[in-house]
Design an enzyme around this catalytic site. Sequence first.
Site, PDB file in Angstrom:
ATOM      1  CD  GLU A 128      -2.551  -1.088   2.728  1.00  0.00           C
ATOM      2  OE1 GLU A 128      -3.688  -1.579   2.784  1.00  0.00           O
ATOM      3  OE2 GLU A 128      -2.002  -0.556   3.712  1.00  0.00           O
ATOM      4  CB  CYS A 129       0.566   4.333   0.224  1.00  0.00           C
ATOM      5  SG  CYS A 129       0.712   6.113  -0.089  1.00  0.00           S
ATOM      6  N   GLY A 130       3.288   3.648   0.351  1.00  0.00           N
ATOM      7  CA  GLY A 130       4.740   3.584   0.454  1.00  0.00           C
ATOM      8  C   GLY A 130       5.292   2.243   0.007  1.00  0.00           C
TER       9      GLY A 130
END
Length: 456
Positions: A331-333
């Site tokens: 997720e994301c990072g």
Amino acid sequence: MKVNRPRLMLAAPRSGSGKTTVTCALLGALRMRGGRVASFKCGPDYIDPMFHRSALGVPSFNLDPFLLEPPELRRTLASHGEEDGVSVLEGAMGYYDGIAMTTEASGYELAGRLGVPVVLVIDCKGAAASVPAQIRGFLCHRADSNIRGVLLNRLPGRLYPGMKALIERELPLRVCGYLPELPECSFESRHLGLIPAQELHDLGARLERLAQQAACSFELEALLALAKGAPALEAPALAAAPSGGVPVQIALARDEAFCFYYEEALQRLQGLGARIVPFSPLHDERLPDHIDGLLLGGGYPELYAHGLSENRPLLGQLRALVRGGLPTIAECGGFMLLQESLEGTDGNRYPMAGALPGECRRQQRLCRFGYARYTALSDGLLCGKGECLPIHSFHYWDSTAPGDGFLAQKPGRDGSWREGVMTGSLYAGFGHLHLCHGELAKRFVARCRGAQEERI
């Protein structure tokens, strides 16, 4: 089942009113009394619960009415509160602020769903007789506001008796204390919100100072009386955890660069038979041995891009395992880590794992911001084609290859776009999921179990 869970919410007219400071002060003061305390954050925020954990010494949990369905909200609150204790919920943004200029997913909606008495935190800096007018507006804006008390922030102690008398004379509310302005206890911010608790070397001293002040200037008995007045909570029981068998091992990226996780989601995975094995993409040259799944959460990889790029052995292992089909949520990072390169906050571009195509670059403003719903365009790791997943995004970085595995749409708005990656073994994208939603945790553990059986 019905359970008694004394509880109250600290809300405010807007962001920046001092909710986190006041919440930490209250949590610390309650802990000093020796009582049982549980803390919760309304909404998708990862950072504020880090301060709650530092203040309490126990995990803090998220209650998000967009990411979680009502039975799960009640179960989370019931599971982590105590009948002989108090649960303190910290609101998000302004009390009535929800999605698309509505009250959907607001603190107000959550308080109504969970029967939580609300204490309004009012920033009194630069105001006097205008304070009751502001409180009256929030109290009367909805007949079922649930607002039962007030805490006055940034108010000099010498003014408290007069302000308390003024408010209680004009409004049917109990004023439950004040917090003077304490510049030495302020919490700094950066592009994703408050600086995480683990990066503040003197956090313990700040929290101790806040707790001592709250013990003196908060009317704790009045606040506890409000909490005990909350109605019994109807909460579904969680299905019994599977017994026997070898736990599946899920490697969890956790260090300075990767720290955004919902604690209740990790506990759900453990309850389903998973063993969480932390590792550091910054400092460890290898992943843990014998893993059956991988969780790469969000955080601040852009701050540590140079260090991450230097850890070539780990990046190579990530690339091989993700491409080889290890069940993975990024997720994301974590999504940024798996791409080909990442622009750091220093403006330089650094090579990453290269398990996915694309380059992540800083934008001039927030992009892919807020709540959205993903509709899967094919069967994959976490859901089938046509199924809908609620997500939240918040970042200044974007990718040249954001993916096209889902049709994304913001609630209350026209138009849609494609983003995210999903295969039979991978979910990756800027959208943060909550694994306590629906069957997500169960499906991920089942995929990890299949990988374990192949490995053994």
